[in-house]
Design an enzyme around this catalytic site. Structure first.
Site, short mmCIF file in Angstrom:
data_model
loop_
_atom_site.label_atom_id
_atom_site.label_comp_id
_atom_site.label_asym_id
_atom_site.label_seq_id
_atom_site.Cartn_x
_atom_site.Cartn_y
_atom_site.Cartn_z
NE ARG A 1 -5.39 -4.41 42.72
CZ ARG A 1 -6.11 -4.76 43.77
NH1 ARG A 1 -6.04 -4.06 44.89
NH2 ARG A 1 -6.93 -5.81 43.72
CB VAL A 2 -7.53 1.36 41.88
CG1 VAL A 2 -8.83 1.52 42.66
CG2 VAL A 2 -6.65 2.60 42.06
N GLY A 3 -8.16 -1.59 43.37
CA GLY A 3 -9.05 -2.75 43.39
C GLY A 3 -10.51 -2.37 43.46
CB THR B 1 -11.48 -5.23 51.97
OG1 THR B 1 -10.76 -5.21 50.75
CG2 THR B 1 -12.54 -4.14 51.95
CG MET C 1 -8.22 -11.30 42.59
SD MET C 1 -6.61 -10.58 43.00
CE MET C 1 -5.74 -12.04 43.60
N GLY C 2 -9.78 -8.17 44.05
CA GLY C 2 -10.59 -7.07 43.53
C GLY C 2 -10.86 -7.14 42.05
#
Length: 330
Positions: free
Chosen positions: A220-222, A192, A245-246
């Site tokens: 997957r979405v963080g 990010t 780590m989201g």
């Protein structure tokens, strides 16, 4: 009546009469204290901070601020530098794909007014933060996802792009040989760019943009596009952004937590440390992943903390970049 009780009763009676004559007086003390907390030193601004060592992005934002740009324009243009850099496999064009070979982007943006926009599972444009800004400014919504987000981007004039580059395709083919999914701390967790800008007026804006974890499950979405997790700000208090780590960051609503702790009087550093400690407490496997925060308050004070050694952030101020190692637990 004893003298002590008489004084106490008299004092309370006086306060009660004061409230009756002026109901708003009950809030005067809080307002004054809050005003003191939000005072800032003009010589500290403009100021830009960003996760990891992205000097080109912070320089772009910092130079725009120095030339009079507002915080929102600066933060958008700043993160766009990394979105366009195909060498960065964790943001924008050239980002690592999911397990099924899809490159998908997530981003959010917040303005000093508290307005926000976000996109998730964007597949056809690298300018995810800019599309998020359009969501914020051109729709009554906060978040658009998937095909709807891509269609909206095209309608707003963004060009359709192929996000999969030759180098990222080669890396994906190599990954397919073993199909191992074990994110490497400070590498695949390095997913990010989160940026906070304070302009010369002391106004704060933020953006967060990512291609997510390498070889994630399709869909997957963080935390990056989630307001309150990957990014949160209150223009009267300060702002925070997250990386790592989201899933752990989302479950702690970490960026919102940090801003609220600063509202209560904690320094940005104290607030970041508390947020990381809560993640550690809630995750017995905390040594297997990275989570990190950076934050700034209205005074221009900066804080940063992470779980594992290796995270740093970049600060652009007074015409120069500085890469600053974060404090850490382990």
């Amino acid at each position: 009546m004893k003298r002590r009780h008489f004084i106490t009763k008299s004092t309370l009676s006086y306060v009660g009469l004061s409230l009756l004559s002026n109901p708003l007086s009950a809030f005067t003390i809080n307002t004054l204290n809050f005003s003191e907390m939000t005072q800032h030193k003009s010589d500290m601004f403009p100021l830009t901070i960003a996760t990891w060592n992205f000097p080109n992005a912070s320089k772009k934002a910092g130079e725009l601020l120095a030339n009079g740009a507002n915080a929102l324009d600066a933060v958008e243009q700043g993160v766009m530098v990394e979105e366009a850099d195909v060498r960065n496999t964790t943001v924008g064009k050239g980002g690592a794909p999911d397990r099924d070979g899809n490159v998908t982007l997530d981003a959010c943006i917040m303005s000093p007014s508290g307005n926000a926009g976000a996109v998730v599972y964007l597949k056809h444009t690298s300018k995810a933060a800019s599309v998020a800004r359009k969501v914020m400014e051109e729709t009554p919504h906060v978040m658009l996802a998937g095909e709807g987000a891509d269609l909206f981007a095209l309608q707003q004039g963004f060009e359709k792009e192929e996000l999969f580059t030759e180098s990222s395709k080669e890396a994906y083919k190599k990954w397919l040989e073993k199909k191992e999914y074990k994110p490497i701390i400070n590498i695949e967790n390095h997913d990010t760019i989160g940026m906070l800008c304070i302009d010369k007026n002391g106004d704060i804006a933020g953006a967060c943009t990512s291609s997510g974890l390498s070889y994630k499950i399709n869909g997957r979405v963080g935390d990056s596009p989630i307001i309150g997790s990957g990014l949160f700000l209150d223009n009267e208090v300060g702002g925070a952004v997250a990386t790592g780590m989201g899933e752990a960051i989302m479950k702690s609503v970490g960026s919102f937590l940090i801003v609220e702790l600063m509202r209560q009087g904690k320094s940005p550093q104290e607030a970041c440390e508390e947020a990381i400690n809560r993640i550690i407490k809630a995750n017995p496997n905390y040594k297997e992943f990275q989570a990190a925060f950076i934050a700034v308050n209205k005074k221009g004070e900066i804080g940063s903390h992470c779980i594992q050694k290796g995270f740093s952030y970049v600060k652009y101020q007074d015409g120069k970049n500085e890469n600053i190692p974060s404090s850490y637990n382990f």
